[in-house]
Design a protein around this motif. Structure first.
Motif, PDB file in Angstrom:
ATOM      1  N   GLY A 273      -9.142   0.786   1.384  1.00  0.00           N
ATOM      2  CA  GLY A 273      -9.911   1.917   1.296  1.00  0.00           C
ATOM      3  C   GLY A 273     -10.896   2.125  -0.157  1.00  0.00           C
ATOM      4  O   GLY A 273     -10.345   1.681  -1.074  1.00  0.00           O
ATOM      5  N   VAL A 274     -11.675   2.969   0.019  1.00  0.00           N
ATOM      6  CA  VAL A 274     -12.328   3.341  -1.211  1.00  0.00           C
ATOM      7  C   VAL A 274     -11.330   4.024  -2.459  1.00  0.00           C
ATOM      8  O   VAL A 274     -10.686   4.971  -1.984  1.00  0.00           O
ATOM      9  CB  VAL A 274     -13.694   4.420  -0.831  1.00  0.00           C
ATOM     10  N   GLY A 275     -11.382   3.849  -3.436  1.00  0.00           N
ATOM     11  CA  GLY A 275     -10.788   4.617  -4.299  1.00  0.00           C
ATOM     12  C   GLY A 275      -9.497   3.609  -5.006  1.00  0.00           C
ATOM     13  O   GLY A 275      -8.647   4.204  -5.314  1.00  0.00           O
ATOM     14  N   ALA A 276      -9.127   2.678  -3.975  1.00  0.00           N
ATOM     15  CA  ALA A 276      -7.755   1.856  -4.627  1.00  0.00           C
ATOM     16  C   ALA A 276      -7.904   1.435  -6.024  1.00  0.00           C
ATOM     17  O   ALA A 276      -8.985   0.709  -6.387  1.00  0.00           O
ATOM     18  CB  ALA A 276      -7.654   0.852  -3.375  1.00  0.00           C
ATOM     19  N   SER A 277      -6.741   1.510  -6.781  1.00  0.00           N
ATOM     20  CA  SER A 277      -6.682   0.867  -8.043  1.00  0.00           C
ATOM     21  C   SER A 277      -5.384   0.643  -8.244  1.00  0.00           C
ATOM     22  O   SER A 277      -4.342   1.152  -7.611  1.00  0.00           O
ATOM     23  CB  SER A 277      -7.300   1.720  -8.963  1.00  0.00           C
TER      24      SER A 277
ATOM     25  N   GLY B 147      -5.873   4.797  -2.559  1.00  0.00           N
ATOM     26  CA  GLY B 147      -7.423   5.099  -1.859  1.00  0.00           C
ATOM     27  C   GLY B 147      -7.331   5.607  -0.495  1.00  0.00           C
ATOM     28  O   GLY B 147      -6.354   6.092  -0.168  1.00  0.00           O
ATOM     29  N   GLU B 148      -8.427   5.571   0.259  1.00  0.00           N
ATOM     30  CA  GLU B 148      -8.570   6.192   1.557  1.00  0.00           C
ATOM     31  C   GLU B 148      -8.211   5.391   2.775  1.00  0.00           C
ATOM     32  O   GLU B 148      -8.080   5.720   3.872  1.00  0.00           O
ATOM     33  CB  GLU B 148      -9.950   6.727   1.703  1.00  0.00           C
TER      34      GLU B 148
ATOM     35  N   ALA C 265      -7.027  -1.239 -14.729  1.00  0.00           N
ATOM     36  CA  ALA C 265      -7.466  -0.977 -13.480  1.00  0.00           C
ATOM     37  C   ALA C 265      -8.624  -1.896 -13.383  1.00  0.00           C
ATOM     38  O   ALA C 265      -9.425  -2.423 -12.264  1.00  0.00           O
ATOM     39  CB  ALA C 265      -7.821   0.374 -13.247  1.00  0.00           C
ATOM     40  N   ASP C 266      -9.506  -1.681 -14.598  1.00  0.00           N
ATOM     41  CA  ASP C 266     -10.902  -2.557 -14.410  1.00  0.00           C
ATOM     42  C   ASP C 266     -10.615  -3.959 -14.519  1.00  0.00           C
ATOM     43  O   ASP C 266     -11.607  -4.883 -14.543  1.00  0.00           O
ATOM     44  CB  ASP C 266     -11.786  -2.145 -15.404  1.00  0.00           C
TER      45      ASP C 266
ATOM     46  N   THR D  39      -2.788   3.242  -6.570  1.00  0.00           N
ATOM     47  CA  THR D  39      -3.466   4.310  -6.054  1.00  0.00           C
ATOM     48  C   THR D  39      -4.069   3.667  -4.653  1.00  0.00           C
ATOM     49  O   THR D  39      -5.076   2.834  -4.877  1.00  0.00           O
ATOM     50  CB  THR D  39      -4.483   4.853  -6.915  1.00  0.00           C
TER      51      THR D  39
ATOM     52  N   TRP E 261       0.630  -1.198   0.026  1.00  0.00           N
ATOM     53  CA  TRP E 261       0.028  -0.037  -0.109  1.00  0.00           C
ATOM     54  C   TRP E 261       0.848   1.093  -0.065  1.00  0.00           C
ATOM     55  O   TRP E 261       0.594   2.071  -0.764  1.00  0.00           O
ATOM     56  CB  TRP E 261      -0.973   0.096   1.263  1.00  0.00           C
TER      57      TRP E 261
ATOM     58  N   SER F 116      -9.466  -4.709  -3.559  1.00  0.00           N
ATOM     59  CA  SER F 116     -10.334  -4.718  -2.206  1.00  0.00           C
ATOM     60  C   SER F 116     -10.700  -6.514  -2.071  1.00  0.00           C
ATOM     61  O   SER F 116     -11.043  -6.711  -0.845  1.00  0.00           O
ATOM     62  CB  SER F 116     -11.740  -4.109  -2.320  1.00  0.00           C
TER      63      SER F 116
END
Length: 148
Positions: free
Chosen positions: A84-88, A135-136, A103-104, A133, A54, A109
């Motif tokens: 976290g939300v927004g991890a990629s 995320g939060e 990313a897709d 990325t 991370w 998560s």
């Protein structure tokens, strides 16, 4: 150096450790290791495992493919899910950041292996980059597997 392995073995070549298991001991399997620069393909191919987490700087240069080197398979393995939300995560090179894995095509998560078979040949020496990325959240780790 090339080692022939006929059974479950750990081969240590400073600074690299290679674990190999052969399911049919009658067949010889070659494991190619470059004990020089970490992350450089040397004169041969094989499977390369590169850990990430991370907090790593992004993009992270995970491997250098030499000229005329082909990436046959690319995998992102999530061991500890990103919380976290927004991890990629994206895997590519300096020209196209998601040339190997978009990313897709992975879900940070959720623990698991996300693989593609790009068959990309790089004509010149090229760094493979992992874009993280976070995320939060505050956790997430795994490794990249490349078959060169």
């Amino acid at each position: 150096m090339t080692y022939s392995i006929r059974q479950a073995t750990t081969v240590v070549v400073k600074p690299v450790t290679v674990n190999a298991v052969v399911s049919q001991p009658s067949q010889v399997t070659a494991v190619r290791v470059n004990a020089g620069l970490p992350g450089r393909s040397g004169s041969g191919g094989g499977s390369i495992k590169i850990p990430f987490s991370w907090g790593d700087a992004s993009p992270k240069a995970v491997y250098e493919v030499e000229g005329n080197g082909t990436v046959f398979r690319a995998s992102i393995v999530i061991q500890t899910p990103f919380d976290g939300v927004g991890a990629s995560l994206r895997l590519g090179d300096g020209e196209v950041g998601d040339r190997l894995i978009r990313a897709d095509q992975n879900l940070p998560s959720q623990a698991g292996e996300y693989a593609t078979s790009p068959g990309i040949t790089y004509m010149t020496s090229t760094f493979i980059l992992l874009e993280i990325t976070p995320g939060e959240g505050n956790q997430g780790s795994g490794f990249v597997l490349l078959e060169i």
